[in-house]
Design a protein around this motif. Structure first.
Motif, mmCIF file in Angstrom:
data_model
loop_
_atom_site.group_PDB
_atom_site.id
_atom_site.type_symbol
_atom_site.label_atom_id
_atom_site.label_comp_id
_atom_site.label_asym_id
_atom_site.label_seq_id
_atom_site.Cartn_x
_atom_site.Cartn_y
_atom_site.Cartn_z
ATOM 1 N N ASP A 45 0.838 -1.198 0.000
ATOM 2 C CA ASP A 45 0.000 0.000 0.000
ATOM 3 C C ASP A 45 0.872 1.247 0.000
ATOM 4 O O ASP A 45 1.807 1.370 0.794
ATOM 5 N N ASN A 47 0.757 5.322 0.396
ATOM 6 C CA ASN A 47 -0.076 6.412 0.889
ATOM 7 C C ASN A 47 0.115 7.675 0.068
ATOM 8 O O ASN A 47 1.154 7.879 -0.573
ATOM 9 N N ALA A 50 3.506 9.902 -0.529
ATOM 10 C CA ALA A 50 4.709 9.102 -0.275
ATOM 11 C C ALA A 50 5.625 9.108 -1.503
ATOM 12 O O ALA A 50 5.156 9.100 -2.642
ATOM 13 N N ASN A 86 -3.852 7.673 -2.926
ATOM 14 C CA ASN A 86 -3.542 6.371 -2.348
ATOM 15 C C ASN A 86 -3.566 5.289 -3.422
ATOM 16 O O ASN A 86 -4.463 5.269 -4.275
ATOM 17 N N GLU A 176 -2.954 12.826 9.371
ATOM 18 C CA GLU A 176 -2.834 11.585 8.630
ATOM 19 C C GLU A 176 -3.510 11.719 7.268
ATOM 20 O O GLU A 176 -4.630 12.195 7.176
ATOM 21 N N SER A 177 -2.775 11.299 6.220
ATOM 22 C CA SER A 177 -3.339 11.296 4.873
ATOM 23 C C SER A 177 -3.606 9.888 4.370
ATOM 24 O O SER A 177 -4.045 9.708 3.244
ATOM 25 N N SER A 178 -3.316 8.869 5.210
ATOM 26 C CA SER A 178 -3.585 7.490 4.822
ATOM 27 C C SER A 178 -5.051 7.184 5.012
ATOM 28 O O SER A 178 -5.744 7.843 5.788
ATOM 29 N N ARG A 179 -5.514 6.158 4.314
ATOM 30 C CA ARG A 179 -6.931 5.834 4.335
ATOM 31 C C ARG A 179 -7.144 4.403 4.801
ATOM 32 O O ARG A 179 -6.478 3.492 4.349
ATOM 33 N N ASP A 180 -8.076 4.243 5.720
ATOM 34 C CA ASP A 180 -8.476 2.920 6.187
ATOM 35 C C ASP A 180 -9.997 2.919 6.283
ATOM 36 O O ASP A 180 -10.587 3.424 7.246
#
Length: 276
Positions: A45, A47, A50, A86, A176-180
């Motif tokens: 993954d 992000n 990145a 992402n 946070e720029s990540s996605r869950d």
């Protein structure tokens, strides 16, 4: 002598037959083998923001007839590139998902051309209970006072709620720029991607009232023009009817004639009267 010539002919025929079989097999394999190309996909993954590293990329065979637009076949072209969205594991790394060459990593790399990033303070209700995640689209709702309505009705409370911005991309929540997608996060700040004009409207909206975020369907892109919700429309209050004004017609008597004047005329012994 005759036996030697016969053996030579047999060997020659065998070689020619073997060559024909090999050529036929190669042709059959070429026809049946799928026509494929190498495509760079994410091995883990990646992000938003990145910087790509060699261990993040792997090359896989991809049917040439189904290559996605912008696919990259040379891993060297991805060195030091920055992801502007992402990218999931096993997903092709497309040019549209990468920031321009030379872009420094970070959230700024995720901004589109002519766009700005702006952070607004939210709570667990305003932030859609943590479901407004990076990559989602939201509408921005403001609750404020309608000054024109307040002056017109002389009311102390002329509250109005209205959608002022539509289909705004969430870039990050908190830091946070990540996605869950499986784990909502309640945060106190949300960073949105806006045009300069939208950033001005959002800055004014948060100074004149309270903001709320409305989670929006990812596919829907049609604008929604509403009049806003007021106390009257919320409670379905109807404006009081104006009292009827009775019109009374009165007969007006014609003006009375002025009294006529009477003059007595005497001529010698005769006397007469003249009336005017």
């Amino acid at each position: 002598m005759r036996h030697t010539r016969a053996i030579a002919l047999i060997v020659l025929a065998f070689v020619v037959a073997l060559a024909a079989v090999l050529v036929a097999l190669r042709w059959i394999n070429a026809q049946t083998a799928p026509n494929s190309s190498k495509v760079a996909v994410a091995s883990a993954d990646i992000n938003l923001g990145a910087r790509l590293a060699p261990e993040m990329i792997t090359l896989v065979d991809w049917p040439a007839s189904a290559l996605p637009p912008g696919a990259i076949s040379d891993a060297k072209l991805l060195e030091a590139r920055v992801a502007r969205s992402n990218i999931g594991r096993g997903e092709p790394v497309l040019e549209s998902k990468l920031a321009p060459v030379g872009t420094v990593g970070g959230l700024s790399a995720a901004l589109g051309d002519g766009k700005r990033a702006m952070t607004v303070r939210v709570n667990d209700v305003v932030g859609v209970a943590g479901f407004a995640l990076p990559g989602n689209f939201v509408d921005v709702l403001v609750n404020t006072q309608d000054e024109a309505e307040k002056k017109r009705t002389q009311a102390n409370d002329a509250a109005i709620s209205k959608i002022v911005l539509e289909r705004i991309l969430v870039l990050a929540i908190a830091q946070e720029s990540s996605r869950d997608d499986t784990k909502p996060k309640v945060v106190n700040a949300v960073t949105l991607e806006l045009t300069p004009e939208q950033a001005e409207k959002l800055d004014l909206a948060r100074s004149v009232g309270t903001l709320s975020l409305v989670l929006r369907n990812q596919i829907e892109d049609q604008p929604v023009n509403t009049d806003g919700a007021t106390r009257a429309s919320l409670l379905d209050l109807k404006a009081p009817a104006k009292p009827a004004v009775a019109v009374v017609r009165r007969a007006v008597a014609p003006p009375a004639r002025a009294a006529s004047e009477r003059i007595e005329v005497i001529k010698g012994l005769e006397r007469s009267a003249q009336q005017f």
